[in-house]
Enzyme design. Sequence first.
Site, PDB file in Angstrom:
ATOM      1  N   HIS A   1       3.613   1.685  -1.654  1.00  0.00           N
ATOM      2  CA  HIS A   1       3.891   2.085  -3.272  1.00  0.00           C
ATOM      3  C   HIS A   1       2.772   2.383  -3.973  1.00  0.00           C
ATOM      4  O   HIS A   1       2.571   3.372  -4.805  1.00  0.00           O
ATOM      5  CB  HIS A   1       4.341   0.646  -3.593  1.00  0.00           C
ATOM      6  CG  HIS A   1       5.861   0.154  -3.150  1.00  0.00           C
ATOM      7  ND1 HIS A   1       5.805  -1.078  -2.480  1.00  0.00           N
ATOM      8  CD2 HIS A   1       6.881   0.466  -3.550  1.00  0.00           C
ATOM      9  CE1 HIS A   1       6.932  -1.363  -2.093  1.00  0.00           C
ATOM     10  NE2 HIS A   1       7.838  -0.574  -2.606  1.00  0.00           N
TER      11      HIS A   1
ATOM     12  N   LYS B   1       9.194   7.529   3.794  1.00  0.00           N
ATOM     13  CA  LYS B   1       9.529   6.153   4.606  1.00  0.00           C
ATOM     14  C   LYS B   1      11.102   6.319   4.489  1.00  0.00           C
ATOM     15  O   LYS B   1      11.927   5.831   5.616  1.00  0.00           O
ATOM     16  CB  LYS B   1       9.024   4.914   4.061  1.00  0.00           C
ATOM     17  CG  LYS B   1       9.607   3.611   4.496  1.00  0.00           C
ATOM     18  CD  LYS B   1       9.331   3.195   5.660  1.00  0.00           C
ATOM     19  CE  LYS B   1       9.721   1.815   5.953  1.00  0.00           C
ATOM     20  NZ  LYS B   1      10.983   1.142   5.170  1.00  0.00           N
TER      21      LYS B   1
ATOM     22  N   GLU C   1       0.805  -1.119   0.084  1.00  0.00           N
ATOM     23  CA  GLU C   1      -0.120  -0.054   0.065  1.00  0.00           C
ATOM     24  C   GLU C   1       0.804   1.331  -0.079  1.00  0.00           C
ATOM     25  O   GLU C   1       0.433   2.426  -0.345  1.00  0.00           O
ATOM     26  CB  GLU C   1      -1.028  -0.075   1.258  1.00  0.00           C
ATOM     27  CG  GLU C   1      -2.300  -0.720   0.878  1.00  0.00           C
ATOM     28  CD  GLU C   1      -3.060  -0.064  -0.370  1.00  0.00           C
ATOM     29  OE1 GLU C   1      -3.322   1.042  -0.191  1.00  0.00           O
ATOM     30  OE2 GLU C   1      -3.454  -0.859  -1.148  1.00  0.00           O
TER      31      GLU C   1
HETATM   32  P1  AMP Z   1      11.136   0.364  -2.550  1.00  0.00           P
HETATM   33  O1  AMP Z   1      10.497  -0.753  -3.507  1.00  0.00           O
HETATM   34  O2  AMP Z   1      11.555  -0.119  -1.108  1.00  0.00           O
HETATM   35  O3  AMP Z   1      12.550   0.531  -3.327  1.00  0.00           O
HETATM   36  O4  AMP Z   1      10.381   1.456  -2.414  1.00  0.00           O
HETATM   37  C1  AMP Z   1       9.979   2.281  -3.474  1.00  0.00           C
HETATM   38  C2  AMP Z   1       9.262   3.694  -3.210  1.00  0.00           C
HETATM   39  O5  AMP Z   1       8.338   3.375  -2.461  1.00  0.00           O
HETATM   40  C3  AMP Z   1      10.343   4.540  -2.359  1.00  0.00           C
HETATM   41  O6  AMP Z   1      10.122   5.896  -3.012  1.00  0.00           O
HETATM   42  C4  AMP Z   1      10.019   4.293  -1.065  1.00  0.00           C
HETATM   43  O7  AMP Z   1      10.163   5.334  -0.209  1.00  0.00           O
HETATM   44  C5  AMP Z   1       8.253   4.103  -1.239  1.00  0.00           C
HETATM   45  N1  AMP Z   1       7.907   3.613   0.004  1.00  0.00           N
HETATM   46  C6  AMP Z   1       8.326   2.367   0.510  1.00  0.00           C
HETATM   47  N2  AMP Z   1       7.745   1.787   1.797  1.00  0.00           N
HETATM   48  C7  AMP Z   1       6.734   2.997   1.577  1.00  0.00           C
HETATM   49  C8  AMP Z   1       5.636   3.372   2.879  1.00  0.00           C
HETATM   50  N3  AMP Z   1       5.426   2.465   3.946  1.00  0.00           N
HETATM   51  N4  AMP Z   1       4.937   4.447   2.723  1.00  0.00           N
HETATM   52  C9  AMP Z   1       5.210   5.393   1.597  1.00  0.00           C
HETATM   53  N5  AMP Z   1       6.198   5.166   0.716  1.00  0.00           N
HETATM   54  C10 AMP Z   1       6.873   4.017   0.717  1.00  0.00           C
END
Ligand code: AMP
Length: 305
Positions: free
Chosen positions: A45, A157, A43
């Site tokens: 993402h 985050k 959620e």
């Molecule tokens: P990742 O797949 O972990 O590289 O994350 C991709 C994007 O999703 C990054 O910009 C993260 O900061 C964002 N993201 C990951 N977890 C969350 C969350 N709980 N709330 C908001 N954005 C998130």
Amino acid sequence: MTSKPTIVRTVAELRKRIASFRRSRPIEEAAVGFVPTMGYLHEGHASLLRRSVQDNGLTVLSIFVNPIQFGPNEDLDKYPRDEEKDVALAASCGVDLVFLPTVQEMYPQRRVTTVMVSEVTDGLCGASRPGHFDGVATVVAKLLNIVQPDRAYFGLKDAQQVAVVTRMAQDLNIPTEIVSCPTVREEDGLALSSRNVYLNAEEREQALSLSRSLSRVAEWIGEGVDAPELSELLKREIRRSPLAKVEYAEALTYPDLLPPEPGTPLRSIDGSVLVALAVRFGTTRLIDNRLLNPKEVGVHACFAK
Ligand code: AMP
């Protein structure tokens, strides 16, 4: 209305499809939004994707587990993946294009160029994961050059990542607006993360120590603590969970990420302060943070988004 997104695996095809979208629309409807991820979507993402779909005529999601941002002893090989579920979630958010490149497609030749952002990478994850932000800045610069979006969406985050990418875009005149979005949490407060699946039941329970300690930050700042004192209070609170191993618990100015002068009460600082945590549970490393404006803490203890 949602329809299936188009899956694209090569840079050339992605560029062709984005160019054709731009040509087909009047300029005011031709904005492209971009959400880079490593997949195993949740959620958090989805909140970025929905925001992009709302703001732009075309939304591109990338899913790429970027090997160069992982250290030698990190979880690159076991990073969770589920392409089918990710594409279904992308469809439900209204994503138009899903870019799913291979490592070979992203790094087709020996790479001799690295984007290094200094200063904002000195502390927090930059200190505990050497080379991590070189890998992040390099892949984000490549993806922004490939997609050439009007806006790119990142979650707070990973607040240090937002600071790094924003600064890189400014310094390199990258013509993309970097949009930061609030952290999405489980009902009990745990910040959503693809890595939460690694936690066993006991670790999942104790992982609440991150959000629980962060929820007390406004109160402590209101009492007049300085940065080292806040760090100690956070560590003490987290260590009440015996499985938690604190990697860091720090307060820095935001977005410059500089340590406030010891002895200076945080509540006297102008502008934003980032209170950031990294905590290990077994082999799983979790991060969480709160971004707040200390001058507002005494008044209504509100966290800045
Ligand atoms: P990742 O797949 O972990 O590289 O994350 C991709 C994007 O999703 C990054 O910009 C993260 O900061 C964002 N993201 C990951 N977890 C969350 C969350 N709980 N709330 C908001 N954005 C998130």
